[in-house]
Design a protein around this motif. Structure first.
Motif, PDB file in Angstrom:
ATOM      1  N   ALA A  24       0.821  -1.214   0.000  1.00  0.00           N
ATOM      2  CA  ALA A  24       0.000   0.000   0.000  1.00  0.00           C
ATOM      3  C   ALA A  24       0.855   1.264   0.000  1.00  0.00           C
ATOM      4  CB  ALA A  24      -0.917  -0.002   1.212  1.00  0.00           C
ATOM      5  N   ASP A  28      -2.621   5.545   1.925  1.00  0.00           N
ATOM      6  CA  ASP A  28      -3.841   4.749   1.790  1.00  0.00           C
ATOM      7  C   ASP A  28      -4.615   4.663   3.108  1.00  0.00           C
ATOM      8  OD1 ASP A  28      -3.272   4.302  -0.843  1.00  0.00           O
ATOM      9  OD2 ASP A  28      -2.918   2.142  -0.643  1.00  0.00           O
ATOM     10  N   TYR A 260      -9.182  -4.360  -3.033  1.00  0.00           N
ATOM     11  CA  TYR A 260      -8.587  -3.351  -2.159  1.00  0.00           C
ATOM     12  C   TYR A 260      -9.022  -1.942  -2.569  1.00  0.00           C
ATOM     13  CZ  TYR A 260      -4.856  -0.740   0.235  1.00  0.00           C
ATOM     14  OH  TYR A 260      -4.136   0.144   1.011  1.00  0.00           O
ATOM     15  N   LEU A 264     -10.460   1.262  -0.289  1.00  0.00           N
ATOM     16  CA  LEU A 264      -9.904   2.618  -0.302  1.00  0.00           C
ATOM     17  C   LEU A 264     -10.992   3.646  -0.597  1.00  0.00           C
ATOM     18  CD1 LEU A 264      -6.434   2.303  -2.100  1.00  0.00           C
ATOM     19  CD2 LEU A 264      -6.972   2.251   0.351  1.00  0.00           C
TER      20      LEU A 264
END
Length: 287
Positions: A24, A28, A260, A264
């Motif tokens: 990441a 993030d 993912y 986010l």
């Protein structure tokens, strides 16, 4: 050891997300949360991954098995191991559920505690004992529940908010305020979530949880941590920020974990809601 900044947002440390979390970008997320039960004693590649992540990001811990409302003696050996884990990973904030989850063995669910004065004294004593052993002030989470206990005639039933306040005061501990649980319980048990938030003691709110739930029916919501956060819960989170100012906020997702990038996007919504609803005075005081 230091707690995450009040303006920070975080994700749960799930093994299915390890690859994404390790790669990441620094912006993030601001902190991670894990259940110590899932990581104590873990070595090898997974242990190395945990060490690498906690070297870069603050870690908070949210327990699953302490059973603060139960009657079996607290597992002091386990709590000593928790303290070592917290020390090793520089964890300032350890939380547990205001519930019970064991009898002769683990029940694999978080069950409600009777809302009585007797239960207040029982749970508060166990929280104080926990704090003594782990060497930290802990936070307890308001849990979702689907049934309430009948109360004996010689006892007076308390409402949920009064019960939580009494436990926090007698134990001298903090509150992990789960906003989704407030919404779910308010629908299922027919109370006003806004009045519930207003009754919570601002000085004890350590951080927030926000999560998705399942709509079984208009009048029955199930806390699953397996879906995107609903609009009504985002609205309630905004009210929490208006009342309490910014607090570290953890996005919970335990299964049906999406790509993912979708997590986010939800973290971006947390940040937007925080900026829009936390007062200017509270924001500058806590940033």
């Amino acid at each position: 050891m230091s707690r995450p900044a009040d303006t920070s947002v975080g994700l749960g440390l799930r093994r299915a997300l390890l690859g994404a979390l390790q790669s990441a970008a620094p912006e993030d997320f601001d902190f991670l949360e894990c259940a110590p039960e899932n990581w104590i004693g873990v070595g090898g590649r997974l242990g190395d991954s945990l060490d690498a992540l906690t070297a870069r990001h603050p870690l908070v811990c949210h327990g699953l098995s302490l059973s603060l409302g139960g009657f079996a003696p607290l597992d002091e050996t386990f709590l000593v191991r928790v303290r070592r884990f917290l020390d090793r990973h520089r964890v300032a904030l350890y939380s547990e559920h205001l519930s019970y989850c064991s009898d002769d063995g683990h029940l694999y669910d978080l069950l409600p505690i009777p809302f009585t004065e007797e239960a207040v004294h029982h749970v508060a004593a166990r929280i104080r004992q926990t704090q003594d052993i782990v060497g930290r002030r802990i936070a307890v989470e308001n849990v979702s529940y689907y049934a309430t206990f009948p109360v004996d005639r010689d006892q007076q039933a308390l409402d949920e908010a009064t019960f939580i306040n009494a436990v926090l005061a007698e134990a001298d501990c903090d509150l992990l305020l789960d906003v989704n649980n407030v919404y779910v319980n308010a629908i299922n048990h027919r109370y006003d979530p806004h009045a519930f938030l207003a009754a919570m003691p601002a000085q004890r709110v350590a951080y927030f949880h926000v999560a998705g739930h399942f709509d079984e029916a208009d009048d029955l919501k199930v806390d699953t941590h397996g879906a995107a956060v609903k609009d009504a819960v985002w609205d309630l989170l905004g009210e929490a920020y208006r009342r309490f100012g910014p607090r570290p906020t953890l996005l919970e997702r335990d299964f049906n974990i999406p790509p993912y990038a979708e997590l986010l996007d939800e973290l971006a919504t947390v940040r937007r809601v925080m900026h829009e609803h936390a007062s200017t005075e509270a924001w500058h005081a806590r940033a």
